[in-house]
Design a protein around this motif. Structure first.
Motif, PDB file in Angstrom:
ATOM      1  N   SER A  89      27.184  36.397 -91.540  1.00 22.68           N
ATOM      2  CA  SER A  89      27.801  36.184 -92.847  1.00 22.68           C
ATOM      3  C   SER A  89      26.825  36.520 -93.966  1.00 22.68           C
ATOM      4  O   SER A  89      27.176  37.188 -94.950  1.00 22.68           O
ATOM      5  CB  SER A  89      28.262  34.729 -92.970  1.00 22.68           C
ATOM      6  OG  SER A  89      28.851  34.484 -94.228  1.00 22.68           O
ATOM      7  N   HIS A  90      25.577  36.097 -93.801  1.00 25.18           N
ATOM      8  CA  HIS A  90      24.546  36.362 -94.805  1.00 25.18           C
ATOM      9  C   HIS A  90      24.200  37.849 -94.873  1.00 25.18           C
ATOM     10  O   HIS A  90      24.093  38.426 -95.961  1.00 25.18           O
ATOM     11  CB  HIS A  90      23.297  35.544 -94.472  1.00 25.18           C
ATOM     12  CG  HIS A  90      22.086  35.936 -95.261  1.00 25.18           C
ATOM     13  ND1 HIS A  90      21.941  35.640 -96.604  1.00 25.18           N
ATOM     14  CD2 HIS A  90      20.975  36.622 -94.902  1.00 25.18           C
ATOM     15  CE1 HIS A  90      20.782  36.120 -97.031  1.00 25.18           C
ATOM     16  NE2 HIS A  90      20.181  36.725 -96.022  1.00 25.18           N
ATOM     17  N   GLU A 116      27.352  28.731 -84.433  1.00 24.03           N
ATOM     18  CA  GLU A 116      27.361  28.441 -85.864  1.00 24.03           C
ATOM     19  C   GLU A 116      26.219  29.175 -86.567  1.00 24.03           C
ATOM     20  O   GLU A 116      26.408  29.746 -87.657  1.00 24.03           O
ATOM     21  CB  GLU A 116      27.259  26.935 -86.094  1.00 24.03           C
ATOM     22  CG  GLU A 116      28.450  26.165 -85.558  1.00 24.03           C
ATOM     23  CD  GLU A 116      28.317  24.658 -85.678  1.00 24.03           C
ATOM     24  OE1 GLU A 116      29.264  23.941 -85.290  1.00 24.03           O
ATOM     25  OE2 GLU A 116      27.263  24.185 -86.164  1.00 24.03           O
ATOM     26  N   SER A 117      25.049  29.193 -85.947  1.00 21.56           N
ATOM     27  CA  SER A 117      23.902  29.884 -86.532  1.00 21.56           C
ATOM     28  C   SER A 117      24.085  31.398 -86.504  1.00 21.56           C
ATOM     29  O   SER A 117      23.735  32.108 -87.460  1.00 21.56           O
ATOM     30  CB  SER A 117      22.618  29.503 -85.775  1.00 21.56           C
ATOM     31  OG  SER A 117      22.356  28.127 -85.896  1.00 21.56           O
ATOM     32  N   SER A 140      26.993  27.295 -97.762  1.00 23.18           N
ATOM     33  CA  SER A 140      25.888  28.248 -97.812  1.00 23.18           C
ATOM     34  C   SER A 140      25.970  29.132 -99.049  1.00 23.18           C
ATOM     35  O   SER A 140      27.007  29.203 -99.722  1.00 23.18           O
ATOM     36  CB  SER A 140      25.927  29.136 -96.564  1.00 23.18           C
ATOM     37  OG  SER A 140      24.932  30.132 -96.599  1.00 23.18           O
ATOM     38  N   HIS A 160      26.441  32.359 -89.203  1.00 25.05           N
ATOM     39  CA  HIS A 160      25.813  32.300 -90.527  1.00 25.05           C
ATOM     40  C   HIS A 160      24.953  33.528 -90.786  1.00 25.05           C
ATOM     41  O   HIS A 160      24.968  34.102 -91.877  1.00 25.05           O
ATOM     42  CB  HIS A 160      24.968  31.037 -90.679  1.00 25.05           C
ATOM     43  CG  HIS A 160      24.394  30.892 -92.053  1.00 25.05           C
ATOM     44  ND1 HIS A 160      23.177  31.433 -92.407  1.00 25.05           N
ATOM     45  CD2 HIS A 160      24.892  30.309 -93.169  1.00 25.05           C
ATOM     46  CE1 HIS A 160      22.943  31.176 -93.691  1.00 25.05           C
ATOM     47  NE2 HIS A 160      23.957  30.500 -94.178  1.00 25.05           N
ATOM     48  N   TRP A 163      30.316  31.237 -95.775  1.00 23.04           N
ATOM     49  CA  TRP A 163      30.269  30.577 -94.464  1.00 23.04           C
ATOM     50  C   TRP A 163      30.465  29.090 -94.662  1.00 23.04           C
ATOM     51  O   TRP A 163      29.936  28.514 -95.623  1.00 23.04           O
ATOM     52  CB  TRP A 163      28.910  30.867 -93.837  1.00 23.04           C
ATOM     53  CG  TRP A 163      28.574  30.172 -92.552  1.00 23.04           C
ATOM     54  CD1 TRP A 163      28.728  30.671 -91.284  1.00 23.04           C
ATOM     55  CD2 TRP A 163      27.987  28.877 -92.394  1.00 23.04           C
ATOM     56  NE1 TRP A 163      28.270  29.764 -90.353  1.00 23.04           N
ATOM     57  CE2 TRP A 163      27.805  28.651 -91.015  1.00 23.04           C
ATOM     58  CE3 TRP A 163      27.584  27.878 -93.294  1.00 23.04           C
ATOM     59  CZ2 TRP A 163      27.262  27.476 -90.505  1.00 23.04           C
ATOM     60  CZ3 TRP A 163      27.049  26.702 -92.791  1.00 23.04           C
ATOM     61  CH2 TRP A 163      26.880  26.508 -91.405  1.00 23.04           C
ATOM     62  N   CYS A 164      31.223  28.448 -93.777  1.00 25.26           N
ATOM     63  CA  CYS A 164      31.389  26.997 -93.886  1.00 25.26           C
ATOM     64  C   CYS A 164      31.796  26.415 -92.539  1.00 25.26           C
ATOM     65  O   CYS A 164      32.148  27.145 -91.600  1.00 25.26           O
ATOM     66  CB  CYS A 164      32.422  26.629 -94.956  1.00 25.26           C
ATOM     67  SG  CYS A 164      34.120  27.096 -94.537  1.00 25.26           S
TER      68      CYS A 164
END
Length: 352
Positions: A168-169, A161-162, A253, A165, A257-258
């Motif tokens: 995605s960022h 998950e991290s 976020s 993210h 991302w979700c």
């Protein structure tokens, strides 16, 4: 859409491929057909899908093979990636931890890198309810913290998950993580309780219940999982411009991302679960009660309200109904197993 499904010969993967092909998508599968459990079951799942919808491209590739994955992305140019491949199992992580690091961390990194260099519209990936770990507040909400995993498997899913993210960022990859809650149904994994328990009951073997049978689980039927995924395919997350940095929502976020829970929202006591299996099998279990095992979570219950708001759907098949469908398949498959010669890895590569 052009969709790549990893773990396509797995339990959820095979069901997912079948649904997406029926929906008219162009689907390519990826699987390494490893021997964590009998690979014949994986080949039989693929044959089951092909019997219903015909041939589809399926690459025999390991997640750790970065160059092969990159080559597949170049060839297929997927719009959407549904990443279900992983080293599964909580208890196996106590015996072979490196398999989880290689597949769930290194393998997921290879998927993220390919999504970065061959941009996709949406990456959907499998997380797990096990990330909630020592959290005892139920129902589990995606707004809850998940800082105390109880197994290496759970820790790798939390890490996924991290990792998603961060990509995605940094690179604008729309990423949706799905926390599955105790998925069951036809073609399930033999290391999970439905097949283990059903075999023990039908063969009159001792059925071992850990934590003295005091567990409760939020069971989710496979069709509800697949329906949720199918609805999310064309719903990539968007950045939330007014996301609160001072009181951050762990499930959304500033990046696209979700996270969603996918669970039945009705936890069932382990003894009730066994009683339902006994009813559908028409046999009585010989039960041995044992202490809690390391890595086990006591109880699970999903809050799937975010999923319902996003898709208009939430899991609805009751355990009694779902176990009836599972038992029908179980009795048929293990009484009349399909016999298919495994395809050679090279022939599967050529099929692409």
């Amino acid at each position: 859409m052009n969709i790549l499904v990893t773990g396509a010969a797995g339990f959820i993967g095979a069901h997912c491929v079948l649904r997406l092909l029926r929906d008219g998508h162009d689907v390519c599968g990826l699987d390494n057909f490893n021997d964590y459990y009998d690979p014949q079951l994986k080949h039989d799942r693929v044959a089951w899908v092909k019997d219903q919808v015909g041939e589809f491209p399926l690459a025999h590739i390991d997640l750790t093979d970065a160059s092969a994955i990159d080559e597949l992305f170049q060839l297929r140019r997927p719009d959407v990636v549904i990443h279900l491949a992983a080293q599964a199992g909580v208890r196996y992580s106590l015996e072979n931890p490196r398999a989880y690091v290689d597949s769930n961390l290194g393998g997921f990194l290879n998927i993220l890198e390919s999504c970065r260099h061959h941009p996709v519209k949406h990456l959907i990936y499998a997380s797990s309810s096990s990330v909630y770990g020592a959290n005892q507040r139920t129902p589990y909400s995606v707004q809850d913290g998940v800082d105390h995993p109880l197994s290496l498997y759970a820790a790798t899913k939390k890490a996924n998950e991290s990792m998603a993210h961060s990509y995605s960022h940094l690179f604008g990859i729309p990423c949706t993580g799905l926390r599955f809650f105790t998925v069951y149904g036809p073609w399930g994994r033999p290391d999970m309780s439905p097949i283990q328990f059903a075999k023990a009951i039908t063969e009159n073997q001792v059925l071992r219940l850990f934590n003295h049978g005091e567990h409760a689980r939020d069971f989710t039927y496979i069709d509800d999982i697949v329906e949720s995924i199918a609805r999310l395919v064309e719903r990539p997350p968007r950045p939330i411009p007014d996301w609160n940095r001072e009181q951050p929502d762990p499930a959304t976020s500033l990046a696209p991302w979700c996270l969603y829970n996918i669970g039945g929202q009705h936890p069932v006591a382990l003894r009730t679960y066994v009683a339902l299996l006994e009813k559908h099998l028409g046999r009585t279990a010989r039960i041995e009660l044992l202490p809690l095992q390391p890595g086990d979570v006591l109880n699970t219950c999903a809050d799937a309200s975010d999923l319902a708001r996003a898709t208009g759907f939430q899991p609805r098949i009751e355990l009694d109904d779902g176990l009836g469908r599972f038992v029908d398949w179980f009795l048929d498959y293990y009484a009349h197993p399909i016999v298919h010669a495994p395809l050679a890895a090279e022939s599967q590569r050529r099929s692409l």
